[in-house]
Write an enzyme that holds these catalytic residues in place. Structure first.
Site, PDB file in Angstrom:
ATOM      1  N   ASP A 112     -22.023 -22.870 -55.544  1.00  0.00           N
ATOM      2  CA  ASP A 112     -21.765 -24.677 -55.348  1.00  0.00           C
ATOM      3  C   ASP A 112     -19.603 -24.096 -55.264  1.00  0.00           C
ATOM      4  O   ASP A 112     -19.065 -24.384 -54.303  1.00  0.00           O
ATOM      5  CB  ASP A 112     -21.844 -24.950 -55.822  1.00  0.00           C
ATOM      6  CG  ASP A 112     -23.909 -25.256 -56.100  1.00  0.00           C
ATOM      7  OD1 ASP A 112     -24.028 -24.485 -54.887  1.00  0.00           O
ATOM      8  OD2 ASP A 112     -24.111 -26.240 -56.813  1.00  0.00           O
ATOM      9  N   ASP A 198     -18.296 -27.889 -50.274  1.00  0.00           N
ATOM     10  CA  ASP A 198     -18.403 -27.128 -51.239  1.00  0.00           C
ATOM     11  C   ASP A 198     -19.047 -25.601 -51.008  1.00  0.00           C
ATOM     12  O   ASP A 198     -19.383 -25.399 -49.518  1.00  0.00           O
ATOM     13  CB  ASP A 198     -19.443 -27.999 -52.034  1.00  0.00           C
ATOM     14  CG  ASP A 198     -19.579 -28.439 -52.649  1.00  0.00           C
ATOM     15  OD1 ASP A 198     -19.017 -29.616 -52.619  1.00  0.00           O
ATOM     16  OD2 ASP A 198     -20.364 -29.221 -53.427  1.00  0.00           O
ATOM     17  N   HIS A 249     -25.876 -28.475 -49.466  1.00  0.00           N
ATOM     18  CA  HIS A 249     -25.394 -27.052 -49.448  1.00  0.00           C
ATOM     19  C   HIS A 249     -26.866 -25.897 -48.366  1.00  0.00           C
ATOM     20  O   HIS A 249     -28.402 -26.612 -48.485  1.00  0.00           O
ATOM     21  CB  HIS A 249     -25.917 -26.458 -50.689  1.00  0.00           C
ATOM     22  CG  HIS A 249     -25.280 -27.004 -52.135  1.00  0.00           C
ATOM     23  ND1 HIS A 249     -25.031 -27.460 -53.305  1.00  0.00           N
ATOM     24  CD2 HIS A 249     -23.681 -27.564 -51.403  1.00  0.00           C
ATOM     25  CE1 HIS A 249     -24.321 -28.128 -53.843  1.00  0.00           C
ATOM     26  NE2 HIS A 249     -23.433 -28.338 -52.880  1.00  0.00           N
ATOM     27  N   ASP A 251     -28.000 -22.448 -48.091  1.00  0.00           N
ATOM     28  CA  ASP A 251     -29.467 -22.267 -48.981  1.00  0.00           C
ATOM     29  C   ASP A 251     -30.480 -22.778 -49.016  1.00  0.00           C
ATOM     30  O   ASP A 251     -31.193 -21.504 -49.860  1.00  0.00           O
ATOM     31  CB  ASP A 251     -28.357 -21.160 -49.660  1.00  0.00           C
ATOM     32  CG  ASP A 251     -28.221 -22.484 -50.762  1.00  0.00           C
ATOM     33  OD1 ASP A 251     -28.029 -23.476 -51.206  1.00  0.00           O
ATOM     34  OD2 ASP A 251     -27.056 -21.395 -52.047  1.00  0.00           O
ATOM     35  N   ARG A 268     -36.065 -28.263 -41.095  1.00  0.00           N
ATOM     36  CA  ARG A 268     -35.277 -29.221 -40.976  1.00  0.00           C
ATOM     37  C   ARG A 268     -34.650 -27.751 -39.797  1.00  0.00           C
ATOM     38  O   ARG A 268     -33.819 -27.083 -39.923  1.00  0.00           O
ATOM     39  CB  ARG A 268     -34.073 -28.941 -42.316  1.00  0.00           C
ATOM     40  CG  ARG A 268     -34.563 -29.370 -43.233  1.00  0.00           C
ATOM     41  CD  ARG A 268     -33.532 -29.369 -44.514  1.00  0.00           C
ATOM     42  NE  ARG A 268     -33.701 -30.310 -45.600  1.00  0.00           N
ATOM     43  CZ  ARG A 268     -33.317 -29.788 -47.142  1.00  0.00           C
ATOM     44  NH1 ARG A 268     -32.830 -28.355 -46.934  1.00  0.00           N
ATOM     45  NH2 ARG A 268     -33.840 -30.011 -48.817  1.00  0.00           N
ATOM     46  N   SER A 304     -32.917 -31.540 -55.918  1.00  0.00           N
ATOM     47  CA  SER A 304     -33.405 -30.853 -55.041  1.00  0.00           C
ATOM     48  C   SER A 304     -34.420 -30.891 -54.449  1.00  0.00           C
ATOM     49  O   SER A 304     -35.801 -31.183 -55.268  1.00  0.00           O
ATOM     50  CB  SER A 304     -32.891 -29.733 -55.157  1.00  0.00           C
ATOM     51  OG  SER A 304     -31.439 -28.937 -55.700  1.00  0.00           O
ATOM     52  N   SER A 305     -34.730 -30.869 -53.571  1.00  0.00           N
ATOM     53  CA  SER A 305     -35.887 -30.711 -52.778  1.00  0.00           C
ATOM     54  C   SER A 305     -37.055 -29.360 -52.697  1.00  0.00           C
ATOM     55  O   SER A 305     -36.745 -28.328 -53.308  1.00  0.00           O
ATOM     56  CB  SER A 305     -35.789 -30.505 -51.215  1.00  0.00           C
ATOM     57  OG  SER A 305     -35.458 -29.793 -50.592  1.00  0.00           O
ATOM     58  N   CYS A 357     -28.227 -20.541 -55.681  1.00  0.00           N
ATOM     59  CA  CYS A 357     -26.991 -20.878 -56.217  1.00  0.00           C
ATOM     60  C   CYS A 357     -26.700 -20.717 -57.351  1.00  0.00           C
ATOM     61  O   CYS A 357     -25.141 -20.794 -58.209  1.00  0.00           O
ATOM     62  CB  CYS A 357     -27.903 -22.582 -56.102  1.00  0.00           C
ATOM     63  SG  CYS A 357     -29.145 -23.621 -55.071  1.00  0.00           S
TER      64      CYS A 357
HETATM   65  N1  ARG Z   1     -29.860 -29.416 -51.129  1.00  0.00           N
HETATM   66  C1  ARG Z   1     -30.779 -28.927 -50.868  1.00  0.00           C
HETATM   67  C2  ARG Z   1     -31.833 -29.106 -51.031  1.00  0.00           C
HETATM   68  O1  ARG Z   1     -32.204 -30.100 -51.707  1.00  0.00           O
HETATM   69  C3  ARG Z   1     -30.752 -27.906 -52.819  1.00  0.00           C
HETATM   70  C4  ARG Z   1     -29.201 -26.497 -52.195  1.00  0.00           C
HETATM   71  C5  ARG Z   1     -29.045 -26.141 -53.841  1.00  0.00           C
HETATM   72  N2  ARG Z   1     -28.291 -25.338 -53.037  1.00  0.00           N
HETATM   73  C6  ARG Z   1     -27.073 -24.381 -54.026  1.00  0.00           C
HETATM   74  N3  ARG Z   1     -26.745 -24.223 -53.659  1.00  0.00           N
HETATM   75  N4  ARG Z   1     -26.976 -25.396 -55.123  1.00  0.00           N
HETATM   76  O2  ARG Z   1     -33.310 -28.391 -50.343  1.00  0.00           O
END
Ligand code: ARG
Length: 386
Positions: A112, A198, A249, A251, A268, A304-305, A357
């Site tokens: 991050d 980030d 983010h 990834d 998405r 996170s999801s 991550c």
């Molecule tokens: N926002 C993302 C999701 O919930 C999680 C991203 C986590 N990535 C990271 N590099 N911390 O799908």
């Protein structure tokens, strides 16, 4: 462009070339993320319950560390050098001239904050107050690399104030319609007044960097990246995923696996007018399968999801590390010719991410390749002021 002959101590141009040295995060000293203008953490399925503050319980930390250590062992068993963050007391409150916050966060997700772009290390500005000093647990490593090889450059992006005026707090309460409209204007919880990004909003593709506009990266941040990277021979392409109302983010949304292949998130899709950049340059977009865990089955304090399922770490163009229980993804990757290694990682989820991550690649094989030979690109630094 940096010398790019592939021999520097810090050398990583994309997300998939053979990995030689990597930093794996640590849960030591981790705290719950505080509520602040850039973040409204919620207890899963119980949004009215107050989110805990201060240090995470020792047993929660121990379980995450067990999985992080296991990842480190698997990487080492493949001959990869693994480095870890230095101890840091995240329970310290912060007081700057512009804000105060009751505790900091953790060093589980180096991705991050830190990014290697060729032979350069960039420390991101960050977008949240509790993460303002998150570069510190990695500084001993940065100094070591920087001292050991004069070809390495090290850049600290301008720190934003993170004062209240930098945020748009109404963002958190916008009704869905408003969210939809603003989403298309790429307006989230940070304004455009300061440079904010980030590191994890970027994907690296050789001389091309793809960066997501999000809650954690604004247009000023992308402008800064363009002005910094274009003179070094890079092209920076902003991308958008209009169905992700809380983008942060890239990834778990857009994951390059090897030259010509990107794993995408079926919930998405990439904005329509941005697909051509990839398809016209022979990149195939392949949808990730439905994750094994549903959103409501994710850990209680995880923000996170379920798409952490696709947050995989490539250790070579043919080998990918995945979370142990994501069998449908293992099958897809195996069918596409990858060797799939698996590790348990669910206890790390509530610390902000999964395998991609929780790592920061320092050295991979390879050099600056042009993987988008047909890209139509007008550099920002070629004249216009915006
Ligand atoms: N926002 C993302 C999701 O919930 C999680 C991203 C986590 N990535 C990271 N590099 N911390 O799908």
């Amino acid at each position: 462009m940096a010398n790019g002959d592939g021999t520097a101590v810090v050398n990583s141009w994309n997300e998939w070339d053979t990995l030689r040295e990597v930093v794996v995060g640590s849960a030591d000293g981790a705290c719950y993320e505080p509520t602040e203008p850039g973040n409204r953490p919620q207890v899963r399925d119980r949004p009215d319950e107050p989110f805990p503050t201060g240090p995470k319980p020792p047993e929660v930390i121990a379980k995450a560390n067990e999985e992080l250590d296991r990842l480190a062992e698997v990487l080492e068993s493949r001959g990869i050098v693994v480095r870890r963050p230095a101890p840091y007391d995240f329970s310290q409150p912060l007081r700057t001239p512009h804000f105060g916050v009751e505790n900091q966060y953790c060093a589980v997700c180096p991705r991050d904050v830190m990014i290697t772009v060729g032979n350069e290390i960039i420390e991101a500005t960050m977008s949240r107050r509790a993460r303002y000093f998150e570069y510190e647990p990695y500084r001993h490593l940065v100094y070591e690399y920087w001292e050991s090889d004069p070809r390495i450059s090290w850049t600290v992006a301008p720190k934003p104030t993170m004062a209240s005026a930098m945020y748009r707090e109404e963002f958190w309460t916008w009704p869905l319609e408003e969210r939809h409209r603003r989403m298309h204007q790429s307006e989230f919880c940070v304004t455009q007044d300061e440079v904010v990004f980030d590191a994890a909003d970027m994907n690296r593709f050789g001389r091309d960097i793809v960066v997501q506009e999000s809650m954690t990266t604004n247009r000023a941040g992308i402008r800064w990246l363009k002005r910094h990277l274009e003179p070094r021979g890079f092209r920076v392409h902003p991308v958008h995923f209009p169905l992700d109302y809380f983008p942060s983010h890239i990834d778990c949304t857009f994951v390059p696996l090897r030259t010509g292949l990107i794993l995408t998130n079926p919930d998405r899709p990439l904005r329509e007018d941005e697909v051509a950049l990839f398809t016209e340059n022979d990149w195939k977009l392949v949808e990730a399968p439905e994750p094994v865990l549903s959103n409501s089955e994710m850990p209680t304090h995880c923000q996170s999801s379920k798409w952490l399922s696709m947050n995989v770490l490539s250790i070579s163009p043919t080998t990918v590390i995945c979370e142990e229980q994501e069998a449908p993804l293992h099958d897809l990757l195996t069918d596409m010719g990858f060797e799939v290694l698996t590790v348990p990682f669910r206890n790390v989820f509530e610390f902000g991410g999964s395998l991609h991550c929780a790592t920061w690649d320092i050295r991979r094989d390879g050099t600056a390749e042009d993987l988008f030979p047909r890209a139509k690109y007008t550099p920002l630094t070629a004249g216009s002021s915006r």
